[in-house]
Write an enzyme that holds these catalytic residues in place. Structure first.
Site, PDB file in Angstrom:
ATOM      1  N   THR B  49       0.869  -1.168   0.000  1.00 49.62           N
ATOM      2  CA  THR B  49       0.000   0.000   0.000  1.00 49.62           C
ATOM      3  C   THR B  49       0.908   1.221   0.000  1.00 49.62           C
ATOM      4  O   THR B  49       2.118   1.079  -0.009  1.00 49.62           O
ATOM      5  CB  THR B  49      -0.896   0.037   1.255  1.00 49.62           C
ATOM      6  N   CYS B  50       0.308   2.430   0.038  1.00 44.42           N
ATOM      7  CA  CYS B  50       1.209   3.585  -0.009  1.00 44.42           C
ATOM      8  C   CYS B  50       1.992   3.733   1.296  1.00 44.42           C
ATOM      9  O   CYS B  50       2.970   4.449   1.352  1.00 44.42           O
ATOM     10  CB  CYS B  50       0.473   4.863  -0.396  1.00 44.42           C
ATOM     11  N   ASN B  51       1.571   3.035   2.336  1.00 40.89           N
ATOM     12  CA  ASN B  51       2.306   3.156   3.596  1.00 40.89           C
ATOM     13  C   ASN B  51       3.127   1.942   3.971  1.00 40.89           C
ATOM     14  O   ASN B  51       3.833   1.968   4.976  1.00 40.89           O
ATOM     15  CB  ASN B  51       1.325   3.446   4.732  1.00 40.89           C
ATOM     16  N   HIS B  99       1.249  -9.067  14.091  1.00 43.38           N
ATOM     17  CA  HIS B  99       1.474  -7.930  13.201  1.00 43.38           C
ATOM     18  C   HIS B  99       0.365  -7.852  12.149  1.00 43.38           C
ATOM     19  O   HIS B  99      -0.220  -6.797  11.937  1.00 43.38           O
ATOM     20  CB  HIS B  99       2.839  -8.048  12.532  1.00 43.38           C
ATOM     21  N   GLU B 114      -8.288   3.999  10.181  1.00 38.57           N
ATOM     22  CA  GLU B 114      -8.768   4.280   8.818  1.00 38.57           C
ATOM     23  C   GLU B 114      -9.235   2.969   8.184  1.00 38.57           C
ATOM     24  O   GLU B 114      -8.669   1.908   8.422  1.00 38.57           O
ATOM     25  CB  GLU B 114      -7.673   4.977   7.999  1.00 38.57           C
ATOM     26  N   GLN B 116      -9.491   1.834   5.032  1.00 40.60           N
ATOM     27  CA  GLN B 116      -9.125   1.328   3.709  1.00 40.60           C
ATOM     28  C   GLN B 116      -8.231   0.096   3.754  1.00 40.60           C
ATOM     29  O   GLN B 116      -8.252  -0.734   2.857  1.00 40.60           O
ATOM     30  CB  GLN B 116      -8.434   2.428   2.906  1.00 40.60           C
ATOM     31  N   GLU B 192      -0.512  11.223  -7.106  1.00 41.18           N
ATOM     32  CA  GLU B 192      -1.097   9.934  -6.721  1.00 41.18           C
ATOM     33  C   GLU B 192      -2.097  10.107  -5.582  1.00 41.18           C
ATOM     34  O   GLU B 192      -3.154   9.500  -5.556  1.00 41.18           O
ATOM     35  CB  GLU B 192       0.029   8.997  -6.297  1.00 41.18           C
TER      36      GLU B 192
END
Lengths: 281, 431
Positions: B49-51, B99, B114, B116, B192
């Site tokens: 993901t973006c993180n 985790h 969040e 998503q 993005e």
């Protein structure tokens, strides 16, 4: 009869206020439904009370300040409930219910009409004149309330204070359309009220226009609302500016409604109304 | 057999590093195959993901697998190896489970709570399963993960409020426009993050997404992906502004792209309909003065983060409740995972016994000559009963090891394997 109903109505409005406050605090939809039901019941009682008073005196109960406030309270509650059918602005109930209760309490301490109404006040013209004006007042009061809420919500969003109040108030667009719809409908009723009044004055008193302070102020108020409607629909003065103007115009309206009747004497003042006889010199 | 997890996230690695590692779209299936081909890797799942970028795998040997996967991740990437290795975290078995549960429950997110991330994990699982990279262990683990995330969501209020930044933006937009259905949005600049926010708006019912970009080609390309709205170059920006309700700007320009004069002219053309600017560019794209105009609302990145922070305070207590749920579920799953370790031994033991029985039975049958079916049946039953009764206690002993500590389990299993000589390919014994 009408007095008992009057107190029952007040009780219903006060109960509605409490339930709506609960709704505002806890945000349960069930409370909102309950509050709405209580207020509809209150409006029903209120209507019965007015009808009873009408039958008792034979004239529309708008003969003095006491009865006018009573009728205004009815108009405001009716406007709130009807508008809520369409727009579902739930917090509106929490504002209108206490306001209507206050109006009823104020009416209760004021004196009853001193004399029985003259036959001039039993005409259909007068009924239309008074009812359309008061319904207009009720709607324009909503424009004012909606405008006030709009200004609060707008300020919160602008200052980025997104707390409990922000969450409880409806969206800006919805508040704006409340203001606009109530304004359009209220303005139409105001116009109907002024025209019927003038026509009836011509029939009974011999002239359309007598430059009485009440008439002058009515015209000023009507012009205010005409300007408000024009700037909103044609020039797009919505948002904060529109909301402020809605509040300011309502101040003029309230002065015309209550202030003029108390400050100036004359045939259209609250004291002189019941005994009005024509044609005037 | 071990469960291992290796990866990096927003806490351990910079954006550049994460970007560097993020797999290009469309290559995921092949990457799963590559990872499966590594020595000792039985099952694998890639989450990007973006993180975060993470690899979850089931492997014969934890240490070897972690090293292999680390090397594989770094292969062919233009970055400093040292900084990369420092950024990686590695978890095994119970910790890997914890985790994953925490990530799925959004406890490890940049914005805790969040919503998503769960969808992203589901998508990752779909891809991995499609590539044939998941089997018993990961299938069970991922399904359990979805359950845990769901439980956290329903039993705590961690996701109740406006959470991620684009989520916060949508909540705000709803307080301005009421219903987003049929509203139009404009992306200024084609970053993005803006694209992500636009996608979120589309799921909320926004009717059309337009794009204004420095290069028109990129704008056209982006509108193609976002439902085919109109595309403009930056010269056409003012024309586009007059038509939309929500503006998300993210250009790299050093000067504001949307000025006060432009917004004022635009409001006139819009006849006072409100305009909501979400400015996620740094430096900002929208002149701060624009926010003073009647009907203009400007939120920049800091404001949105503040909105999110506001919600975060109330969520701290909820996060603790969520951690408790995760801990409980980790214990449950670990029990299953550990019991799984003894299954190959049991399977081998019963397999070996059955083989012996068949062989001996075959030989005896040959010696005895032709038998009538009732006799053959009796022999069959006899041998089966013998094997079953003989193995009953050893198998129970092995099963019990499933609930012991790692160390006890390992030594006792090794012992059992030696007693029954099952150790041909057991690595613990080769060492």
């Amino acid at each position: 009869m009408s007095t008992t109903l009057h107190w029952l109505t007040l009780a219903a409005y006060l109960l509605g206020t409490v339930v709506y406050l609960g709704f505002v605090i806890w945000q349960r939809r069930g409370l909102h439904a309950m509050g709405r039901a209580v207020l509809w019941a209150g409006l029903g009682l209120h209507t019965l009370a007015l009808a009873a008073a009408w039958i008792e005196t034979g004239a529309l109960p708008a003969l003095n300040l006491r009865q006018s406030l009573d009728l205004f309270s009815w108009a405001l509650m009716a406007a709130t409930l009807v508008v809520n059918l369409r727009l579902e602005i739930m917090v509106l109930g929490a504002l209108s219910a206490p306001l209507c209760a206050l109006l009823l309490m104020a009416a209760a301490v004021l004196p009853l009409p001193a004399a029985p109404p003259s036959d001039l006040l039993k005409s259909t013209w007068i009924i239309i004149h008074v009812l359309s004006l008061l319904a207009g007042y009720g709607l324009l009061a909503l424009t004012c309330l909606g405008g006030g809420l709009y200004l609060v919500q707008d300020g919160l969003i602008r200052k980025k204070r997104l707390g409990a109040v922000f969450k409880r108030l409806p969206s800006l667009t919805r508040l704006d359309s409340l203001g606009q719809q109530a304004l359009v409908a209220g303005f139409c009723l105001l116009t109907v009220g002024l025209i019927t009044g003038a026509v009836y004055a011509q029939i009974t008193l011999g002239s359309y226009w007598r430059w009485h302070p009440k008439e002058v102020w009515s015209l000023v108020t009507w012009l205010c609302y005409a300007a408000l409607l024009h700037t909103r629909l044609v020039q797009g003065w919505r948002g904060r500016r529109g909301a402020w103007l809605g509040v300011a115009a309502f101040a003029a309206l309230m002065f015309t409604f209550v202030g003029v009747g108390l400050l100036y004497s004359g045939y259209h003042s609250f004291e002189a109304l019941p005994t009005l006889t024509g044609p005037l010199p | 057999m071990n469960l291992v997890l290796i990866g990096l996230n927003h806490k351990t690695a910079s954006v550049e590093l994460r970007e560097c590692l993020a797999p290009p779209p469309g290559t995921l299936e092949e990457l799963h195959q590559q990872a499966l081909a590594l020595a000792g890797v039985r099952e694998v799942l890639l989450l990007s993901t973006c993180n975060r970028v993470e690899v979850l795998a089931v492997a014969d040997q934890a240490q070897a697998a972690l090293e292999g996967l680390g090397d594989w991740l770094a292969r062919g990437k233009p970055m400093a190896r040292a900084s990369f290795l420092v950024a990686l975290y590695r978890h095994q078995d119970q910790e890997a489970v914890r985790h994953l549960f925490r990530v799925a429950s959004s406890l490890d997110s940049l914005v805790v709570g969040e919503p998503q991330i769960l969808g992203q994990i589901k998508e990752a699982y779909r891809v991995a399963a499609g590539a044939g990279a998941t089997r018993t262990v990961l299938n069970k683990l991922l399904h359990k993960t979805f359950q845990v995330a769901k439980r956290v969501r329903s039993e705590t209020r961690i996701g109740g409020a406006a959470v991620s930044v684009s989520y916060a933006a949508v909540e705000l937009a709803k307080k301005i426009f009421d219903d987003l259905k049929g509203r139009k949005a404009l992306l200024v600049g084609a970053g993005e993050m803006a694209e992500l926010a636009a996608e979120h708006l589309l799921t909320q019912g926004v009717g059309e997404i337009m794009v204004a970009n420095r290069t028109l080609e990129r704008a056209v390309e982006l509108t193609g992906r976002l439902g085919g709205g109109a595309a403009y170059s930056l010269e056409g920006l003012e024309r586009a502004l007059a038509q939309v309700d929500i503006v998300i700007s993210s250009t790299g320009a050093s000067q504001p792209v949307i000025t006060w004069e432009m917004a004022r002219r635009c409001l006139k053309a819009r006849r006072g309909r409100p305009l909501f600017f979400i400015d996620i560019a740094v430096p900002r794209d929208v002149e701060p003065k624009v926010g003073e105009l009647d009907g203009c609302f400007v939120y920049d990145m800091d404001d949105l983060t503040q909105v999110v922070e506001h919600n975060r305070a109330g969520r701290a207590g909820e996060a603790q409740a969520a951690e408790a749920i995760v801990a409980e579920e980790v214990v449950k799953f670990s029990a299953w995972l550990r019991s799984l370790a003894v299954i190959p031994t049991i399977a081998e033991l019963t397999g070996k016994a059955e083989e012996l029985r068949q062989a001996e039975l075959g030989r005896t049958m040959k010696d005895l000559g032709p038998l009538d079916p009732a006799q053959a049946e009796a022999l069959e039953r006899l041998t089966k009963a013998l094997v079953k009764k003989l193995l009953h206690d050893p198998i129970r002993f092995i099963r019990e090891q499933g609930h012991k500590s790692d160390e006890a389990q390992r030594t006792h299993l090794a012992l059992a394997r030696r007693v029954f000589k099952l150790s041909q390919d057991d690595q613990d014994d080769q060492e």
